[in-house]
Scaffold this active site. Structure first.
Site, PDB file in Angstrom:
ATOM      1  N   GLU A 125       1.941  -5.609  10.541  1.00 34.52           N
ATOM      2  CA  GLU A 125       1.540  -4.204  10.697  1.00 34.52           C
ATOM      3  C   GLU A 125       2.528  -3.596  11.689  1.00 34.52           C
ATOM      4  O   GLU A 125       2.512  -3.896  12.887  1.00 34.52           O
ATOM      5  CB  GLU A 125       0.112  -4.116  11.221  1.00 34.52           C
ATOM      6  CG  GLU A 125      -0.928  -4.773  10.329  1.00 34.52           C
ATOM      7  CD  GLU A 125      -1.356  -3.905   9.155  1.00 34.52           C
ATOM      8  OE1 GLU A 125      -0.917  -2.727   9.101  1.00 34.52           O
ATOM      9  OE2 GLU A 125      -2.125  -4.376   8.304  1.00 34.52           O
ATOM     10  N   GLU A 133       1.619   3.381   3.098  1.00 31.35           N
ATOM     11  CA  GLU A 133       2.113   2.711   4.307  1.00 31.35           C
ATOM     12  C   GLU A 133       3.615   2.529   4.109  1.00 31.35           C
ATOM     13  O   GLU A 133       4.061   1.591   3.447  1.00 31.35           O
ATOM     14  CB  GLU A 133       1.373   1.394   4.516  1.00 31.35           C
ATOM     15  CG  GLU A 133      -0.130   1.611   4.735  1.00 31.35           C
ATOM     16  CD  GLU A 133      -0.942   0.316   4.786  1.00 31.35           C
ATOM     17  OE1 GLU A 133      -0.335  -0.766   4.915  1.00 31.35           O
ATOM     18  OE2 GLU A 133      -2.182   0.406   4.687  1.00 31.35           O
ATOM     19  N   HIS A 169       3.213  -3.742   6.478  1.00 28.32           N
ATOM     20  CA  HIS A 169       2.149  -2.745   6.315  1.00 28.32           C
ATOM     21  C   HIS A 169       2.226  -1.730   7.457  1.00 28.32           C
ATOM     22  O   HIS A 169       3.093  -1.806   8.318  1.00 28.32           O
ATOM     23  CB  HIS A 169       0.778  -3.421   6.310  1.00 28.32           C
ATOM     24  CG  HIS A 169       0.495  -4.216   5.075  1.00 28.32           C
ATOM     25  ND1 HIS A 169      -0.506  -3.872   4.187  1.00 28.32           N
ATOM     26  CD2 HIS A 169       1.073  -5.329   4.562  1.00 28.32           C
ATOM     27  CE1 HIS A 169      -0.529  -4.742   3.186  1.00 28.32           C
ATOM     28  NE2 HIS A 169       0.423  -5.644   3.399  1.00 28.32           N
ATOM     29  N   HIS A 185       0.880  -1.172   0.000  1.00 26.22           N
ATOM     30  CA  HIS A 185       0.000   0.000   0.000  1.00 26.22           C
ATOM     31  C   HIS A 185       0.914   1.217   0.000  1.00 26.22           C
ATOM     32  O   HIS A 185       1.722   1.410   0.915  1.00 26.22           O
ATOM     33  CB  HIS A 185      -0.915   0.006   1.219  1.00 26.22           C
ATOM     34  CG  HIS A 185      -1.937  -1.094   1.189  1.00 26.22           C
ATOM     35  ND1 HIS A 185      -2.372  -1.754   2.323  1.00 26.22           N
ATOM     36  CD2 HIS A 185      -2.597  -1.662   0.148  1.00 26.22           C
ATOM     37  CE1 HIS A 185      -3.269  -2.673   1.977  1.00 26.22           C
ATOM     38  NE2 HIS A 185      -3.423  -2.623   0.664  1.00 26.22           N
TER      39      HIS A 185
END
Length: 462
Positions: free
Chosen positions: A293, A91, A202, A88
């Site tokens: 994440e 990110e 991410h 992404h």
């Protein structure tokens, strides 16, 4: 001119020996990342190999740096590992972390630091700092809500992979040509290398998420989670990252009411998604992948980058080491030749697409310590069943080594001819093209190398 040449002859070796000494904590743009990777590759050709797996929609190269004792090609017995970041575009911390990891690995190796020597001597590590360079170019800097997530075509790349729970296993083809350019590049990449373990980085939360991300309400759905046959291994892998991270294991670091016990979560239990990359890796490429994440803020302020690297450094190293879990080896036919596409199954772990040997006859199975019964199947040979006691391999930087030697099926004419074991059309077994992605690798000659180094160092540290 002669004085300049003498200076280059004198200083060039120093530049080569200290390739990453001035890597700053900041957000390098795509051109700067390419320059940096080229510099590292040119400075360390014995342990690095730079290649591209394809191009973005706008035509930007998707650069990968491979690191190891044999960076250009696979070595039998050496597992393949990969990190992917910036899927992404908005990110962005993953880009910084992976550049710092490259710096860390190279510097550690050159300084004879044990941890780096052990990793690079035992593993081939592939690092893709940006899967979505187009999205990064458009990204805003808001902590949570900004443009740049999608690729140039406005597509979320983590919703664009073939999905095992969307009926695709019953289809004869996956319509891969209709996928986004960046997704097609990764699919092709997975077919050129036998990756064993992977993670994609991410931002926007602080948790290690593991497959499955999707479900169709079948037997995989257990207590609100979508469970893989290797759930125990995935939980272990996620905990390795979270507990080696500075704060992820605490489970509630983002103050957004999302509590994650031990800092981990099953992807589906957190929120279901279709077309995710980690499920694709596991189901079709027999590569176990986590989604990491790594920051509450998708675009952290530059001043926070050194601390965020410190929080993630130990975890990034420890996770690579887990590629040495379980068992590895080769399958040989009755004549002693290694065989491709032999099915290697572990009792109690019925994978959607059975794990098969690669072109070298190799198999890798990530398993926790314990006793496991293996069944090996190959056309024209008797089914082989063996029980193995598997130790913990990461501490020794090697999985347990075990080869399987098959026996040919007796040629009794009254016996039924053995069924040919063939991959189903959508089980995406590796084609093993030229390993290392033989696409646009830089070449360097004479004086241009020295002059380029001076310019590159100035630009990368500006």
């Amino acid at each position: 001119m002669s004085s300049l040449l003498l200076l280059l002859v004198f200083f060039l070796p120093l530049l080569i020996l200290t390739p990453a000494s001035a890597l700053e904590f900041r957000y390098h743009n795509n051109h700067e990342i390419e320059q940096y990777l080229r510099q590292i590759n040119a400075s360390n050709p014995d342990i690095t190999h730079l290649y591209s797996i394809g191009q973005s929609v706008r035509g930007q190269q998707l650069w990968v740096l491979a690191l190891g004792l044999s960076p250009h090609r696979h070595t039998v017995g050496t597992p393949e590992f990969k990190y992917v970041a910036n899927m992404h575009g908005n990110e962005v911390l993953g880009r910084v972390l992976l550049l710092q990891l490259i710096d860390d690995l190279v510097r550690g190796y050159r300084n004879n630091e044990t941890w780096s020597l052990q990793l690079l001597n035992s593993t081939r590590i592939h690092i893709l700092p940006s899967m979505n360079p187009d999205g990064f170019d458009d990204a805003g800097t808001h902590c949570q809500y900004s443009q740049g997530r999608f690729n140039q075509n406005g597509i979320d790349l983590n919703r664009n992979f073939p999905d095992a729970f969307a009926g695709l296993r019953r289809q004869s083809r996956l319509d891969e040509e209709k996928r986004e350019a960046e997704v097609r590049a990764v699919i092709g990449w997975l077919r050129t290398e036998s990756f064993v373990l992977s993670a994609n980085l991410h931002g926007g939360a602080l948790v290690a998420s593991y497959p499955y991300d999707n479900s169709n309400g079948g037997s995989e759905l257990v207590g609100g989670a979508s469970i893989t046959p290797d759930d125990d291994v995935f939980v272990h892998l996620a905990k390795v990252y979270s507990h080696n991270h500075g704060s992820m294991h605490q489970g509630d670091s983002c103050n957004d009411n999302a509590l994650f016990l031990d800092g981990i979560t099953n992807g589906y239990q957190w929120y279901p998604l279709s077309g995710g990359m980690q499920d694709y890796n596991y189901v079709w490429a027999q590569c176990l992948e986590l989604t990491l994440e790594v920051s509450c803020c998708k675009f952290p302020p530059v001043r926070e980058l050194p601390a965020l690297w410190t929080e993630n450094k130990r975890a990034l190293r420890a996770y690579i080491q887990q590629v040495h879990l379980g068992v590895k080896g080769r399958v040989f036919d009755a004549s002693g030749a290694p065989v491709q596409n032999a099915v290697v199954e572990v009792k109690g772990r019925r994978n959607m697409c059975p794990f098969r040997t690669d072109q070298y006859g190799e198999y890798y199975r990530l398993l926790l310590p314990g006793n496991y019964t293996f069944t090996v199947t190959y056309p024209g040979h008797e089914v082989l069943t063996e029980t193995l006691n598997v130790p913990y391999g990461p501490d020794q930087y090697s999985a347990m080594k075990h080869d399987f030697l098959l026996q040919r099926t007796p040629t009794d004419p009254t016996q039924v001819k053995p069924t040919q074991v063939k991959p189903t059309p959508t089980c995406n077994y590796t084609l093993h093209l030229e390993a290392g992605g033989a696409i646009t690798r830089p070449t360097w000659t004479g004086l241009s190398v020295g002059l380029w180094f001076v310019a590159a160092l100035r630009s990368i540290t500006a």
